[in-house]
Design an enzyme around this catalytic site. Structure first.
Site, PDB file in Angstrom:
ATOM      1  N   ASP A  34       0.819  -1.202   0.000  1.00 18.83           N
ATOM      2  CA  ASP A  34       0.000   0.000   0.000  1.00 18.83           C
ATOM      3  C   ASP A  34       0.860   1.262   0.000  1.00 18.83           C
ATOM      4  O   ASP A  34       2.083   1.206   0.205  1.00 18.83           O
ATOM      5  CB  ASP A  34      -0.918   0.015   1.222  1.00 18.83           C
ATOM      6  CG  ASP A  34      -2.156  -0.838   1.031  1.00 18.83           C
ATOM      7  OD1 ASP A  34      -2.373  -1.312  -0.100  1.00 18.83           O
ATOM      8  OD2 ASP A  34      -2.906  -1.023   2.011  1.00 18.83           O
ATOM      9  N   LYS A  54      -3.193   3.365  -3.664  1.00 23.71           N
ATOM     10  CA  LYS A  54      -4.211   4.179  -4.307  1.00 23.71           C
ATOM     11  C   LYS A  54      -4.409   5.454  -3.512  1.00 23.71           C
ATOM     12  O   LYS A  54      -4.408   5.442  -2.275  1.00 23.71           O
ATOM     13  CB  LYS A  54      -5.555   3.444  -4.377  1.00 23.71           C
ATOM     14  CG  LYS A  54      -5.512   2.121  -5.116  1.00 23.71           C
ATOM     15  CD  LYS A  54      -6.904   1.531  -5.296  1.00 23.71           C
ATOM     16  CE  LYS A  54      -7.575   1.208  -3.992  1.00 23.71           C
ATOM     17  NZ  LYS A  54      -6.968   0.061  -3.293  1.00 23.71           N
ATOM     18  N   MET A 160     -10.960   7.166   7.837  1.00 23.17           N
ATOM     19  CA  MET A 160     -11.054   7.859   6.556  1.00 23.17           C
ATOM     20  C   MET A 160     -12.103   8.973   6.601  1.00 23.17           C
ATOM     21  O   MET A 160     -12.883   9.171   5.668  1.00 23.17           O
ATOM     22  CB  MET A 160     -11.365   6.863   5.433  1.00 23.17           C
ATOM     23  CG  MET A 160     -10.254   5.860   5.223  1.00 23.17           C
ATOM     24  SD  MET A 160     -10.656   4.560   4.034  1.00 23.17           S
ATOM     25  CE  MET A 160     -11.737   3.523   5.027  1.00 23.17           C
TER      26      MET A 160
END
Length: 242
Positions: A34, A54, A160
Site C-alpha cells: 500500500d 491508491k 477515513m
C-alpha cells in the site's frame, strides 16, 4: 500457481508486526504494498517491492491490483500483498481474496493490528462502554455514509473521515449524539509522527479542529475518562464502577 498471503502491516510501528508477517516480508520474492505504509516496515522487505497504493478517489485501480496479484502468483511460489492495519478492516482484502480464489489461487490471511486499536484508548470499559463500532467516512465511489445506525453506540471510531470531519460531526449531532461529546483524533498512530488532538463534537462541527490524514477519530465517554493528566479525567474515573 503460487500462494498469495494477505498480510496486515499494522498501524505503523514495525514492532507491531506479527512474527509471521515479518518472516514473510523477509522471504517473499515479491511484495505488493500500500501507499501509506511506514518506511521502517517497507525496509524489511527482502525481495521485489511493487507499489500499488491508491490515492483518494482512485478505487478504479483495484482491478489492476487484482490482475497484478494473479500475474505474480503465476510467476512465483508465493506472493505477499501487504496492507496497512488489518487486511479485512477497510482494506479491500475480501475483494482480493475472492478474485484470487475464483482464479484458482490459494490465499492465506495474516492478520494485522488495525489502526482502530492503536489510539491508546480502550474502546470498551466496564460500567462505561459496553461496545464499539467502526465506520468509514467515505464509501466506495465517494459516497457519504449513513450514520443513523451509530447514534447509540457507546464508542464510535471513524476511519477515513478527516476531509469530511465537519460534515460527519454535524450529521451525528443532527441525528442525536451530544454536541459536547468528547473526541480524540490520532494522526499517524504508532509512527514517529504521531500526534493527538482532543475536541468535542461541537468543535469539530464548527470547523475549528485542524487535522491531517491519516487519522483515527474516536468518540465517546472513554475519551473523557482517559484524557491524561487532567482533573476532569480523575473526577470521571471516580464515578465509574470498575
Amino acid at each position: 500457481m503460487g500462494r498469495v498471503y494477505l498480510v496486515g502491516a499494522g498501524p505503523g510501528d514495525p514492532e507491531l508486526l506479527t512474527l509471521k508477517a515479518y518472516r514473510l516480508l523477509r522471504e517473499a520474492p515479491v511484495v505488493l504494498h500500500d501507499r501509506l505504509l511506514d518506511e521502517r516496515v517497507l525496509s524489511l522487505i527482502g525481495g521485489k517491492k511493487v507499489d500499488v497504493g491508491k490515492g483518494q478517489g482512485e478505487s478504479h485501480k483495484q482491478e489492476a491490483i487484482h490482475r497484478l496479484l494473479l500475474h505474480y502468483a503465476q510467476a512465483f511460489p508465493f506472493v505477499v500483498r501487504l496492507k496497512g492495519g488489518d487486511p479485512f478492516v477497510f482494506g479491500r482484502g475480501g475483494e482480493e481474496a475472492l478474485f484470487l480464489a475464483s482464479h484458482g489461487v490459494e490465499v492465506e490471511v495474516v492478520p494485522g493490528v488495525s489502526s482502530v486499536l492503536a489510539t491508546g484508548l480502550p474502546l470498551t470499559h466496564r460500567g462505561l462502554s459496553s461496545g464499539f463500532a467502526v465506520v468509514s467516512g467515505v464509501l466506495d465511489g465517494g459516497g457519504y455514509p449513513d450514520l443513523s445506525p451509530f447514534i447509540h453506540v457507546p464508542t464510535l471510531v471513524v476511519l477515513m473521515g478527516v476531509k469530511r470531519r465537519a460534515w460527519i460531526a454535524q450529521e451525528l449531532i443532527r441525528l442525536g449524539r451530544r454536541a459536547d461529546e468528547p473526541g480524540l483524533f490520532v494522526m499517524e498512530a504508532t509512527t514517529l509522527k504521531e500526534r493527538k488532538v482532543w475536541a468535542t463534537l461541537k468543535e469539530v462541527a464548527a470547523g475549528k479542529v485542524e487535522i491531517t490524514a491519516p487519522a483515527v477519530w474516536v468518540l465517546g465517554e472513554v475519551v473523557r475518562l482517559f484524557r491524561p493528566c487532567t482533573k476532569e479525567a480523575s473526577a470521571s474515573l471516580a464515578k465509574v464502577e470498575v
